[in-house]
Scaffold this active site. Structure first.
Site, PDB file in Angstrom:
ATOM      1  N   ARG A 117      12.106  -2.311  10.982  1.00 54.65           N
ATOM      2  CA  ARG A 117      11.055  -1.802  11.878  1.00 54.65           C
ATOM      3  C   ARG A 117      10.902  -2.739  13.076  1.00 54.65           C
ATOM      4  NH1 ARG A 117       5.739  -0.239   8.421  1.00 54.65           N
ATOM      5  NH2 ARG A 117       4.797  -1.334  10.168  1.00 54.65           N
ATOM      6  N   ARG A 155      12.332  -7.551   5.476  1.00 50.88           N
ATOM      7  CA  ARG A 155      12.227  -6.170   4.984  1.00 50.88           C
ATOM      8  C   ARG A 155      13.162  -5.222   5.734  1.00 50.88           C
ATOM      9  NH1 ARG A 155       6.545  -2.863   4.902  1.00 50.88           N
ATOM     10  NH2 ARG A 155       6.701  -2.909   7.177  1.00 50.88           N
ATOM     11  N   ARG A 205      -8.931   1.281   9.584  1.00 54.35           N
ATOM     12  CA  ARG A 205      -8.506  -0.081   9.895  1.00 54.35           C
ATOM     13  C   ARG A 205      -9.534  -0.822  10.730  1.00 54.35           C
ATOM     14  NH1 ARG A 205      -2.654   0.521   9.300  1.00 54.35           N
ATOM     15  NH2 ARG A 205      -1.579  -1.413   9.799  1.00 54.35           N
ATOM     16  N   LYS A 213       0.833  -1.216   0.000  1.00 51.14           N
ATOM     17  CA  LYS A 213       0.000   0.000   0.000  1.00 51.14           C
ATOM     18  C   LYS A 213       0.865   1.262   0.000  1.00 51.14           C
ATOM     19  CE  LYS A 213      -1.999  -0.913   3.988  1.00 51.14           C
ATOM     20  NZ  LYS A 213      -1.395  -2.183   4.396  1.00 51.14           N
ATOM     21  N   ARG A 266       0.009  -9.014  13.653  1.00 58.37           N
ATOM     22  CA  ARG A 266      -0.554  -7.949  12.805  1.00 58.37           C
ATOM     23  C   ARG A 266      -1.500  -8.543  11.758  1.00 58.37           C
ATOM     24  NH1 ARG A 266       4.989  -5.800  11.055  1.00 58.37           N
ATOM     25  NH2 ARG A 266       3.968  -4.488   9.507  1.00 58.37           N
TER      26      ARG A 266
HETATM   27  P1  ADP Z   1       1.540  -2.168   8.376  1.00 58.39           P
HETATM   28  O1  ADP Z   1       0.419  -1.936   7.411  1.00 58.39           O
HETATM   29  O2  ADP Z   1       2.779  -2.685   7.740  1.00 58.39           O
HETATM   30  O3  ADP Z   1       1.153  -2.973   9.606  1.00 58.39           O
HETATM   31  P2  ADP Z   1       1.506   0.651   9.240  1.00 58.39           P
HETATM   32  O4  ADP Z   1       2.693   1.493   9.096  1.00 58.39           O
HETATM   33  O5  ADP Z   1       0.291   0.980   8.449  1.00 58.39           O
HETATM   34  O6  ADP Z   1       2.038  -0.804   8.967  1.00 58.39           O
HETATM   35  O7  ADP Z   1       1.082   0.595  10.796  1.00 58.39           O
HETATM   36  C1  ADP Z   1       1.979   0.271  11.809  1.00 58.39           C
HETATM   37  C2  ADP Z   1       1.241   0.230  13.152  1.00 58.39           C
HETATM   38  O8  ADP Z   1       0.698   1.532  13.436  1.00 58.39           O
HETATM   39  C3  ADP Z   1       0.044  -0.710  13.219  1.00 58.39           C
HETATM   40  O9  ADP Z   1       0.414  -2.038  13.516  1.00 58.39           O
HETATM   41  C4  ADP Z   1      -0.781  -0.059  14.322  1.00 58.39           C
HETATM   42  O10 ADP Z   1      -0.254  -0.348  15.608  1.00 58.39           O
HETATM   43  C5  ADP Z   1      -0.558   1.421  14.067  1.00 58.39           C
HETATM   44  N1  ADP Z   1      -1.597   1.983  13.167  1.00 58.39           N
HETATM   45  C6  ADP Z   1      -1.407   2.498  11.921  1.00 58.39           C
HETATM   46  N2  ADP Z   1      -2.561   2.906  11.382  1.00 58.39           N
HETATM   47  C7  ADP Z   1      -3.524   2.649  12.306  1.00 58.39           C
HETATM   48  C8  ADP Z   1      -4.932   2.821  12.342  1.00 58.39           C
HETATM   49  N3  ADP Z   1      -5.608   3.350  11.312  1.00 58.39           N
HETATM   50  N4  ADP Z   1      -5.590   2.415  13.456  1.00 58.39           N
HETATM   51  C9  ADP Z   1      -4.941   1.895  14.509  1.00 58.39           C
HETATM   52  N5  ADP Z   1      -3.625   1.692  14.545  1.00 58.39           N
HETATM   53  C10 ADP Z   1      -2.908   2.062  13.457  1.00 58.39           C
END
Ligand code: ADP
Length: 213
Positions: free
Chosen positions: A160, A127, A88, A13, A171
């Site tokens: 990360r 990664r 999400r 994404k 996740r």
């Molecule tokens: P990925 O899609 O690889 O898990 P992101 O960078 O989108 O990584 O998100 C990393 C973390 O940030 C998530 O695992 C969560 O803890 C938090 N996070 C990101 N976006 C949201 C969201 N919309 N709602 C709740 N937590 C979020």
């Protein structure tokens, strides 16, 4: 144009969002990036979010909803935006619809990237991300020319803290439970488009572009 990119962690994404941003001149809004920046800067938000993120769980809805409500009102969002990693949960999606409605706006397309979990686990465990420009590499399948250094900008690569196998599996479970139901939510609204996230970054990008134009 207002877009939502939906899909499990590691589906690409962020990469597609950056390419769309360049092509259409609208900002990429990644809640993950905003939260990681807050963690790095040690702000109050960062302190609240860090443990939850490191554990692979979701940051509370109220926090991310507030972030997004503020962000989409910014001037640079007037022609549209690309939401990457938000919404999400169903609650986040409902609040987003409400907020946009109040602003007299709507989402145009929701693009869902479908990738199988085994492929995601293999990609995410290896990664490495650039600390400066966000470019991504993988020890085996996409190695940088010089180990530990970004090919694009020459800065250091890092792993990360949530890219370890145990947290990745968590996740993915959280994604299936909390986020996958959004597909049905947007399918009912009539704007869901699914893409098999397989093939090269460019191939996927051309599919995305044909869906949104
Ligand atoms: P990925 O899609 O690889 O898990 P992101 O960078 O989108 O990584 O998100 C990393 C973390 O940030 C998530 O695992 C969560 O803890 C938090 N996070 C990101 N976006 C949201 C969201 N919309 N709602 C709740 N937590 C979020």
């Amino acid at each position: 144009m207002r877009l939502i990119l939906l899909g499990p962690p590691g589906a690409g994404k962020g990469t597609q969002a950056k390419m769309l941003k360049e092509k259409f001149g609208i900002p990429q809004i990644s809640t993950g990036d905003i939260l990681r920046k807050a963690v790095d800067q040690g702000t109050e938000l960062g302190k609240q979010a860090k443990a939850v993120m490191d554990d692979g769980q979701l940051v509370p809805d109220e926090i991310v909803i507030e972030l997004i409500k503020e962000r989409i009102k910014d001037e640079d969002c007037s022609q549209g935006f690309i939401l990457d990693g938000f919404p999400r949960t169903i609650v986040q999606a409902e609040k987003l619809s409400e907020t946009l409605e109040e602003m007299g706006l709507a989402i145009d397309h929701v693009i869902d990237f479908e990738v199988n979990h085994q492929e995601l686990i293999e990609w995410l465990t290896g990664r490495r991300s650039c600390s400066n420009c966000g470019a991504m590499f993988h020890g085996e399948t996409r190695p940088p020319k010089k180990a530990g250094i970004c090919d694009v900008c020459g800065h250091e690569l890092y792993q990360r803290p949530d890219d370890n196998k145990e947290t990745i599996i968590k996740r993915l479970e959280v994604y299936e439970k909390e986020t996958a139901p959004l597909k049905e939510f947007y399918r009912k609204q009539g704007n869901l488009k699914s893409i098999a996230g397989r093939g090269s970054v460019e191939e996927i990008f051309s599919q995305v572009c044909s869906l949104v134009s």
